[in-house]
Design an enzyme around this catalytic site. Sequence first.
Site, PDB file in Angstrom:
ATOM      1  N   SER A  11       0.857  -1.085   0.030  1.00 14.74           N
ATOM      2  CA  SER A  11       0.035  -0.092  -0.007  1.00 14.74           C
ATOM      3  C   SER A  11       0.844   1.369  -0.037  1.00 14.74           C
ATOM      4  CB  SER A  11      -0.740   0.178   1.325  1.00 14.74           C
ATOM      5  OG  SER A  11      -1.656  -0.992   1.420  1.00 14.74           O
TER       6      SER A  11
ATOM      7  N   HIS B 106      -7.197  -0.023   6.328  1.00 14.83           N
ATOM      8  CA  HIS B 106      -6.730  -1.492   6.698  1.00 14.83           C
ATOM      9  C   HIS B 106      -6.896  -1.603   8.248  1.00 14.83           C
ATOM     10  CE1 HIS B 106      -5.857  -2.242   2.621  1.00 14.83           C
ATOM     11  NE2 HIS B 106      -5.043  -1.157   2.451  1.00 14.83           N
TER      12      HIS B 106
END
Lengths: 508, 508
Positions: free
Chosen positions: A336, A450
């Site tokens: 990410s 997340h």
Amino acid sequence: MTRSQTPKSLAVLLRARMHPDPIPSPPPAAAPPASPNPSAPPAAAASSVRHWLHASVSAAYPSPAALDCFSDGYRSLDRGGRHEILRSLATDYDVPRARVRDLIRQYVSVSATGEGDDEHPGAEREDGGAASALYRMERGLREALRPKYAGFLEAMNAQPGGLKFLAVIRADLLALLGEENAPVLRALDGYLKEKLVTWLSPAALALHQITWDDPATLLEKIVAYEAVHPIRNLIDLKRRLGVGRRCFGYFHPAIPGEPLIFIEVALLKDMATSIQEVLLDVPPIAECEAKCALFYSISSTQPGLSGINLGKFLLKRVIDMLRRDMPSVQIFATLSPIPGFMQWLLAKLASQIKLAETELQERNSLEGAGSTFRESILLPEEEKLIQNAVEQVDGKQGIELLQDILKSTQWVKSDKLSAALKSPLMRLCARYLAREKKRGKALDAVANFHLQNGAMIERINWMADQSEKGIEQSGGIMVNYLYRLESIEEYASSYSGTGHTHTSPSLS
Amino acid sequence: MTRSQTPKSLAVLLRARMHPDPIPSPPPAAAPPASPNPSAPPAAAASSVRHWLHASVSAAYPSPAALDCFSDGYRSLDRGGRHEILRSLATDYDVPRARVRDLIRQYVSVSATGEGDDEHPGAEREDGGAASALYRMERGLREALRPKYAGFLEAMNAQPGGLKFLAVIRADLLALLGEENAPVLRALDGYLKEKLVTWLSPAALALHQITWDDPATLLEKIVAYEAVHPIRNLIDLKRRLGVGRRCFGYFHPAIPGEPLIFIEVALLKDMATSIQEVLLDVPPIAECEAKCALFYSISSTQPGLSGINLGKFLLKRVIDMLRRDMPSVQIFATLSPIPGFMQWLLAKLASQIKLAETELQERNSLEGAGSTFRESILLPEEEKLIQNAVEQVDGKQGIELLQDILKSTQWVKSDKLSAALKSPLMRLCARYLAREKKRGKALDAVANFHLQNGAMIERINWMADQSEKGIEQSGGIMVNYLYRLESIEEYASSYSGTGHTHTSPSLS
């Protein structure tokens, strides 16, 4: 397909890229009767749209024709005209306060007579008229507390194309709120968002694997909306849909042929340490050898759905599906971006440099003994490394040197500078991800996404995204969030409860 | 596939047939930990289900595992156990009244200081803290007025299989309400229905034409759920999906492979006058010659969605689709049952006979001058026809004779009786459809359905449904409702506003 790469663009996940015109306005199907001339000045058009708005909002059952005239007319307006309509919608069709006060007076008087004073009126008086009246009043009051535009929004959602139109309305509203943050507009946004969350419940969304067999009209949307790692050409797109790769979209029946959000997955032997390995031209491994499903991009397509967490359920369903279809895959992780790291670091450096200057003046005037807001951003050995890497030191402190270096992205081209920055940037990035909070949530939008979904911070990777945007946003660092299947629920609940962030031992 | 044909079964449209067990319970995926023994007595199981209910309802974010344990446990309960859980859900997680009263006190005090006394607080004080506080309070109060189970229902809906489970819950709740009509249970039903309406917004439903190419798992559901004209065998089913016929279903992504409601259409040269022409073995006409799309059956499949008008939007979308695909079709009409006619007529006859007896006694005792509640059900010539058709008259009045005849369905086998009944039954049926109301709506459920959707009563047809059920429900009469495209909206709005029923001149 060109896109600006501003450092502020948190173009991922919870915030989709704001296109200048989020959804191209189709030519109005039927010009509103009051303004048959399509080249009429916006002022005239706005008054006609306002007419249809009134016709739609004030009817108990708005007619589909009136709703269509309103939405066609609205789309034909320019920015100013749209804002005027939004202000009218929010202000003229607000909560009916006089009615609310009336109903409250009735409710309080019933409560006061002792009839409704019971917490469980239904339990004791099974069919008592008083209990019935209480429930009826509560329902009535709940309904009266809804703004008058509530029924209009419901009716619009039920129209063909209505959901998409409401997403356009909300995108415009968010832009307007950026200019004038009025409570009445915030209330409209809050109510509309609440309804969109209900309408976009995961139960209403269908998961579809997007492949090279899908229509070009769908594939071109994937290219247009990929917000994390731009798709450069057809070959790039084909690779992302081919062997060793997956792309899943979440579709709503009312917005066919266009995912609301989509996720790209690479099937790998291990958790990747750089986006280059995922995107570049290495031949993919045989899928049966894959041990890791790496989520390397999540993009939402509707700016008007900002703040509505569709990604959480998408991830959950994709993980479930991959577990079922590919039992050899044991690792579910992301690679990410860290969109807010550099912005945070530069702000931190600037404020510390300011504090250091103040302190210096104070010390010179023999007044203070050091500010309590000062903190050591760099460790002594890191400061030394940076000073050595920069030839002309001329008395500047480490944080000033670091600020100078980070002002452009040129430092990555110097091996010496890169080597000197690696240790402090990696350390500060780990701290930024795991410890910097805003209202108890991770400051970084992607980290918050997340972590709230139940992931942990597993590893950060140096020089993992060497694109211009990657260097600018996060000094090229990327992070692996890991979804440990057995801990997802526990981590999600401890993060949402106490804000506790789970990190691997190597990071702390 | 056998089904009982009770006269009370308003098996169509708004009320689906209540199967003894609406949805067969799958074996629980995982037995709730507190009761690992699947053969444990229901009492123990109920307490475990209650545990999971509490865990789910009291959490801010109920865990998917707890929700699954609850729904699996609930499905394994018998009727009594389920009812106990429903009572607990409604009563123990009702509106938090103490909190409502607190918030009302705050709201009233803010209003009293004059700060919130303004109908448009946002308009004048663009960013005033007082306006913000008012909106926040209104939102807070609106939320507090929701029962505590609101969040649980939302979370359940977001679960895979959750929407279907909530439909099971509602079916059970409707059955329970039939036994004990407690306000607290009615409030739960009202709230759940309100949420289901939102979740089942037409925007979330996909229209699909069901054909012989569809999977057998879907087709067998069509056979099982066809509530109006039972499908006798595979050939019958194939004909209904073949040339000159259409079948459309409304699907929700959360309940795949099973329509929530479906409609059957015949493409004909003209509006059919009997269901036999539609269902029996006449070769269909070439589709390009069709002038009339005849809707001859609408069936809903989920008893738990009773009272949620999905058919209205289904009809609308099917009409739009047929208009686009088949420009030669100009007539959109139904051939519909009249499920409540005989029941109404027999009740009417019984009460009039009763009144006549009373009147006779009164006249004998020289007291009264005829009841004002008496009405002439039969015209003199109709009475004479019936008396002639029945051989032994023995002084009975026409309405008594009619009651005797209608007590069984044998009269259709006699040409003489049929001929005598045609005129009065047709006339009374027209009156029943067009003039008999309950709270301003047509007494007949199917009539109310089509009238509120904007249809008019076009024609009634003698001996149009000669099945046992058809004779029993409506004396074999069926009705054509006509959807005049140019008048649908006008008719729908005048019916819902004033209850005005549009009928063709031939009927009045």
